[in-house]
Design a protein around this motif. Sequence first.
Motif, PDB file in Angstrom:
ATOM      1  N   LYS A   1       0.817  -1.212   0.000  1.00  0.00           N
ATOM      2  CA  LYS A   1       0.000   0.000   0.000  1.00  0.00           C
ATOM      3  C   LYS A   1       0.851   1.261   0.000  1.00  0.00           C
ATOM      4  CE  LYS A   1      -3.883  -2.173   2.423  1.00  0.00           C
ATOM      5  NZ  LYS A   1      -4.734  -2.136   3.657  1.00  0.00           N
ATOM      6  N   SER A   2       2.132   1.122   0.330  1.00  0.00           N
ATOM      7  CA  SER A   2       3.036   2.274   0.352  1.00  0.00           C
ATOM      8  C   SER A   2       3.356   2.696  -1.082  1.00  0.00           C
ATOM      9  CB  SER A   2       4.332   1.925   1.087  1.00  0.00           C
ATOM     10  OG  SER A   2       4.087   1.675   2.447  1.00  0.00           O
ATOM     11  N   PRO A   3       3.763   3.958  -1.280  1.00  0.00           N
ATOM     12  CA  PRO A   3       4.161   4.393  -2.626  1.00  0.00           C
ATOM     13  C   PRO A   3       5.402   3.646  -3.085  1.00  0.00           C
ATOM     14  CG  PRO A   3       4.712   6.062  -0.989  1.00  0.00           C
ATOM     15  CD  PRO A   3       3.869   5.046  -0.290  1.00  0.00           C
ATOM     16  N   THR A   4       5.489   3.422  -4.382  1.00  0.00           N
ATOM     17  CA  THR A   4       6.613   2.674  -4.958  1.00  0.00           C
ATOM     18  C   THR A   4       7.307   3.509  -6.018  1.00  0.00           C
ATOM     19  OG1 THR A   4       5.443   0.581  -4.597  1.00  0.00           O
ATOM     20  CG2 THR A   4       7.298   0.554  -6.134  1.00  0.00           C
ATOM     21  N   ILE A   5       8.637   3.534  -5.959  1.00  0.00           N
ATOM     22  CA  ILE A   5       9.447   4.245  -6.952  1.00  0.00           C
ATOM     23  C   ILE A   5      10.110   3.237  -7.870  1.00  0.00           C
ATOM     24  CG2 ILE A   5      11.444   5.739  -7.289  1.00  0.00           C
ATOM     25  CD1 ILE A   5      10.725   7.151  -4.695  1.00  0.00           C
ATOM     26  N   LEU A   6       9.982   3.461  -9.172  1.00  0.00           N
ATOM     27  CA  LEU A   6      10.631   2.629 -10.180  1.00  0.00           C
ATOM     28  C   LEU A   6      11.926   3.316 -10.570  1.00  0.00           C
ATOM     29  CD1 LEU A   6       7.348   2.709 -10.676  1.00  0.00           C
ATOM     30  CD2 LEU A   6       7.906   1.340 -12.677  1.00  0.00           C
ATOM     31  N   LEU A   7      13.069   2.684 -10.257  1.00  0.00           N
ATOM     32  CA  LEU A   7      14.372   3.284 -10.509  1.00  0.00           C
ATOM     33  C   LEU A   7      14.991   2.721 -11.783  1.00  0.00           C
ATOM     34  CD1 LEU A   7      16.146   3.333  -7.008  1.00  0.00           C
ATOM     35  CD2 LEU A   7      15.095   5.250  -8.206  1.00  0.00           C
ATOM     36  N   PHE A   8      15.434   3.627 -12.662  1.00  0.00           N
ATOM     37  CA  PHE A   8      16.082   3.233 -13.913  1.00  0.00           C
ATOM     38  C   PHE A   8      17.443   3.917 -14.005  1.00  0.00           C
ATOM     39  CE2 PHE A   8      11.408   3.382 -14.756  1.00  0.00           C
ATOM     40  CZ  PHE A   8      11.200   2.019 -14.850  1.00  0.00           C
ATOM     41  N   HIS A   9      18.468   3.170 -14.378  1.00  0.00           N
ATOM     42  CA  HIS A   9      19.842   3.675 -14.371  1.00  0.00           C
ATOM     43  C   HIS A   9      20.222   4.350 -15.685  1.00  0.00           C
ATOM     44  CE1 HIS A   9      21.098   0.365 -16.988  1.00  0.00           C
ATOM     45  NE2 HIS A   9      20.447  -0.480 -16.190  1.00  0.00           N
ATOM     46  N   GLN A  10      21.413   4.930 -15.718  1.00  0.00           N
ATOM     47  CA  GLN A  10      21.924   5.597 -16.915  1.00  0.00           C
ATOM     48  C   GLN A  10      22.658   4.608 -17.814  1.00  0.00           C
ATOM     49  OE1 GLN A  10      24.842   8.200 -14.563  1.00  0.00           O
ATOM     50  NE2 GLN A  10      26.062   7.745 -16.370  1.00  0.00           N
ATOM     51  N   GLY A  11      23.116   5.061 -18.965  1.00  0.00           N
ATOM     52  CA  GLY A  11      23.868   4.213 -19.878  1.00  0.00           C
ATOM     53  C   GLY A  11      25.195   3.789 -19.265  1.00  0.00           C
ATOM     54  N   GLY A  12      25.656   2.575 -19.602  1.00  0.00           N
ATOM     55  CA  GLY A  12      26.910   2.078 -19.067  1.00  0.00           C
ATOM     56  C   GLY A  12      26.863   1.762 -17.591  1.00  0.00           C
ATOM     57  N   SER A  13      25.663   1.570 -17.045  1.00  0.00           N
ATOM     58  CA  SER A  13      25.520   1.405 -15.606  1.00  0.00           C
ATOM     59  C   SER A  13      24.588   0.242 -15.283  1.00  0.00           C
ATOM     60  CB  SER A  13      24.982   2.709 -14.992  1.00  0.00           C
ATOM     61  OG  SER A  13      24.892   2.624 -13.589  1.00  0.00           O
TER      62      SER A  13
ATOM     63  N   ILE B   1      15.753  -1.858 -11.745  1.00  0.00           N
ATOM     64  CA  ILE B   1      16.054  -2.891 -12.738  1.00  0.00           C
ATOM     65  C   ILE B   1      17.349  -2.590 -13.482  1.00  0.00           C
ATOM     66  CG2 ILE B   1      13.603  -3.388 -13.113  1.00  0.00           C
ATOM     67  CD1 ILE B   1      14.062  -1.990 -15.952  1.00  0.00           C
ATOM     68  N   ASP B   2      17.901  -3.634 -14.082  1.00  0.00           N
ATOM     69  CA  ASP B   2      19.003  -3.505 -15.034  1.00  0.00           C
ATOM     70  C   ASP B   2      18.409  -3.517 -16.438  1.00  0.00           C
ATOM     71  OD1 ASP B   2      20.761  -3.570 -12.935  1.00  0.00           O
ATOM     72  OD2 ASP B   2      21.452  -5.620 -13.292  1.00  0.00           O
ATOM     73  N   GLN B   3      18.444  -2.363 -17.126  1.00  0.00           N
ATOM     74  CA  GLN B   3      17.922  -2.331 -18.491  1.00  0.00           C
ATOM     75  C   GLN B   3      18.884  -3.028 -19.460  1.00  0.00           C
ATOM     76  OE1 GLN B   3      17.114   0.700 -15.965  1.00  0.00           O
ATOM     77  NE2 GLN B   3      17.976   1.870 -17.685  1.00  0.00           N
ATOM     78  N   ARG B   4      18.395  -3.313 -20.640  1.00  0.00           N
ATOM     79  CA  ARG B   4      19.190  -3.997 -21.661  1.00  0.00           C
ATOM     80  C   ARG B   4      20.314  -3.115 -22.205  1.00  0.00           C
ATOM     81  NH1 ARG B   4      14.745  -5.043 -26.221  1.00  0.00           N
ATOM     82  NH2 ARG B   4      13.407  -5.137 -24.357  1.00  0.00           N
ATOM     83  N   VAL B   5      20.246  -1.813 -21.946  1.00  0.00           N
ATOM     84  CA  VAL B   5      21.312  -0.893 -22.333  1.00  0.00           C
ATOM     85  C   VAL B   5      21.978  -0.410 -21.049  1.00  0.00           C
ATOM     86  CG1 VAL B   5      21.936   1.226 -23.541  1.00  0.00           C
ATOM     87  CG2 VAL B   5      20.052  -0.186 -24.391  1.00  0.00           C
ATOM     88  N   GLY B   6      23.159  -0.935 -20.771  1.00  0.00           N
ATOM     89  CA  GLY B   6      23.856  -0.611 -19.533  1.00  0.00           C
ATOM     90  C   GLY B   6      25.130  -1.413 -19.446  1.00  0.00           C
ATOM     91  N   GLY B   7      25.722  -1.472 -18.249  1.00  0.00           N
ATOM     92  CA  GLY B   7      26.958  -2.213 -18.082  1.00  0.00           C
ATOM     93  C   GLY B   7      27.568  -1.961 -16.725  1.00  0.00           C
ATOM     94  N   SER B   8      28.900  -1.903 -16.684  1.00  0.00           N
ATOM     95  CA  SER B   8      29.618  -1.669 -15.432  1.00  0.00           C
ATOM     96  C   SER B   8      30.634  -0.542 -15.582  1.00  0.00           C
ATOM     97  CB  SER B   8      30.331  -2.951 -14.991  1.00  0.00           C
ATOM     98  OG  SER B   8      31.223  -3.407 -16.010  1.00  0.00           O
ATOM     99  N   TYR B   9      30.539   0.214 -16.672  1.00  0.00           N
ATOM    100  CA  TYR B   9      31.502   1.286 -16.941  1.00  0.00           C
ATOM    101  C   TYR B   9      31.445   2.350 -15.862  1.00  0.00           C
ATOM    102  CZ  TYR B   9      33.993   4.999 -19.392  1.00  0.00           C
ATOM    103  OH  TYR B   9      34.881   5.991 -19.719  1.00  0.00           O
ATOM    104  N   PHE B  10      30.233   2.744 -15.463  1.00  0.00           N
ATOM    105  CA  PHE B  10      30.069   3.718 -14.394  1.00  0.00           C
ATOM    106  C   PHE B  10      29.765   2.993 -13.078  1.00  0.00           C
ATOM    107  CE2 PHE B  10      28.753   6.205 -18.172  1.00  0.00           C
ATOM    108  CZ  PHE B  10      29.679   7.233 -18.081  1.00  0.00           C
ATOM    109  N   TYR B  11      30.490   3.322 -12.034  1.00  0.00           N
ATOM    110  CA  TYR B  11      30.212   2.903 -10.660  1.00  0.00           C
ATOM    111  C   TYR B  11      30.469   1.423 -10.402  1.00  0.00           C
ATOM    112  CZ  TYR B  11      27.474   7.019 -11.872  1.00  0.00           C
ATOM    113  OH  TYR B  11      27.065   8.221 -12.399  1.00  0.00           O
ATOM    114  N   GLY B  12      31.023   0.683 -11.364  1.00  0.00           N
ATOM    115  CA  GLY B  12      31.304  -0.726 -11.147  1.00  0.00           C
ATOM    116  C   GLY B  12      30.035  -1.559 -11.183  1.00  0.00           C
ATOM    117  N   GLY B  13      30.031  -2.638 -10.424  1.00  0.00           N
ATOM    118  CA  GLY B  13      28.845  -3.490 -10.393  1.00  0.00           C
ATOM    119  C   GLY B  13      28.731  -4.371 -11.617  1.00  0.00           C
ATOM    120  N   HIS B  14      27.526  -4.888 -11.810  1.00  0.00           N
ATOM    121  CA  HIS B  14      27.306  -5.900 -12.843  1.00  0.00           C
ATOM    122  C   HIS B  14      25.876  -5.776 -13.354  1.00  0.00           C
ATOM    123  CE1 HIS B  14      27.414  -9.783 -14.850  1.00  0.00           C
ATOM    124  NE2 HIS B  14      26.381 -10.203 -14.142  1.00  0.00           N
ATOM    125  N   ASN B  15      25.710  -5.619 -14.661  1.00  0.00           N
ATOM    126  CA  ASN B  15      24.382  -5.538 -15.252  1.00  0.00           C
ATOM    127  C   ASN B  15      23.936  -6.952 -15.634  1.00  0.00           C
ATOM    128  OD1 ASN B  15      22.225  -5.261 -17.309  1.00  0.00           O
ATOM    129  ND2 ASN B  15      22.637  -3.074 -17.103  1.00  0.00           N
TER     130      ASN B  15
END
Length: 412
Positions: free
Chosen positions: A209-221, A244-258
Amino acid sequence: MKSSHSSSLKPLVTCIMILFATSLIAQSNNEKYTCENSANTFLEKTLGNWRVITKDRTSPGVYESNYGTSTITQSIEGCGIKESYRGTYRNKVYAREVVITGSDSSRVQMSALDSEHGSFSILNGTVEDSKMTLYWYRDIQKKRLQSKYKLEFKDESTFEFSSFLSTDYGENWALTHQRIYHKIKHEEVTIVTKDSIKVFGDLYTIDKKSPTILLFHQGGSNSRAEYKTIIPKLNNEGYNVLSIDQRVGGSYFYGGHNRTVARLEKRGYNYCDAYPDMEATLDYLVENGYNGKRIAWGSSYSASLAVKLANNNPNKLDGVLAFSPASGDQLAECRADNYFKTLKLPLLLLRPKSEMQRDRSVQQISLAKDSGHKTYVAENGVHGSSMLVKDRVEGSTSKQWNVVLNFLNELQ
């Protein structure tokens, strides 16, 4: 954090080091603990990540409302629990470390240290009838001044852990801190798009019932790296989060793993091609009963797509935040500017001042304003959602956060 807090946190660090050393000694002696008792079984119910709503006494009869987040893990090879709490108190950053162990089926002991007092306390108590009660005495002989802590579950995802003070030998008790813990459920999710792409994401739920935010990252992320510090802040404020990890992204910015990109059979998608990922994410929330306010949040290229998503789904979304919406040639068919005039939902468009040297950025801000939308230029900022991350900005982000939280509050 103010300098007074820095000094008061020194005992906290010492406490943690002592506890760590204790566990190492136990391991080196190959000592086997037998902690299977009802007290520890009760304590294990508190394990997890929690959003904490507090009512804190600032003077006799005067209280203020605060909040924080708590991570509770097993300590000393499962013989107890350790809580790490971070929040606010008296308009300052507040931290607390607590270790609770169950010595047998009913007796428990708690060690506590916080940044407000900088002192180390030991409390003893019992677990009875699914409630834990602990006591501390300034003078163990006289027991005139004493504190009492009570922990009681309301249901499997909510418990109260509050403290009380008595100055008359326990005859009367005054509430000092009321803390209500709400479990933040985290699960990895997979969402299949209309064009059969499997999208990976993380869902953090307080309640549907709480509000929900959908977070989408930038390119290369990717979502986990880009939003590592932002997600806990949003949970603190009472928001569910689906990132979510979109189909356009990666680990170039901030590390991590798409995770989504890593499993793609086909490569070479452009920015606009990621729109079905975002549309499927919104549908996932609707289909799974997240009926509170739903807000889209995009960064760089995904900020433009988030505006498109809000424009195309006015009955499923309630607002949109766009951080540095990209407007290059690759986004010609899906850039945010295309939707400002037809967008009916509240929009907050944000950019750092450093990007306002470009004509496209100036024109975009002007068009958004002329279309009746809110805009904000951060004096101290960087590209995309990272303008909210202190380490990336290398400075204060409080002004940006105030603008963002005020906008979100207006949507409620």
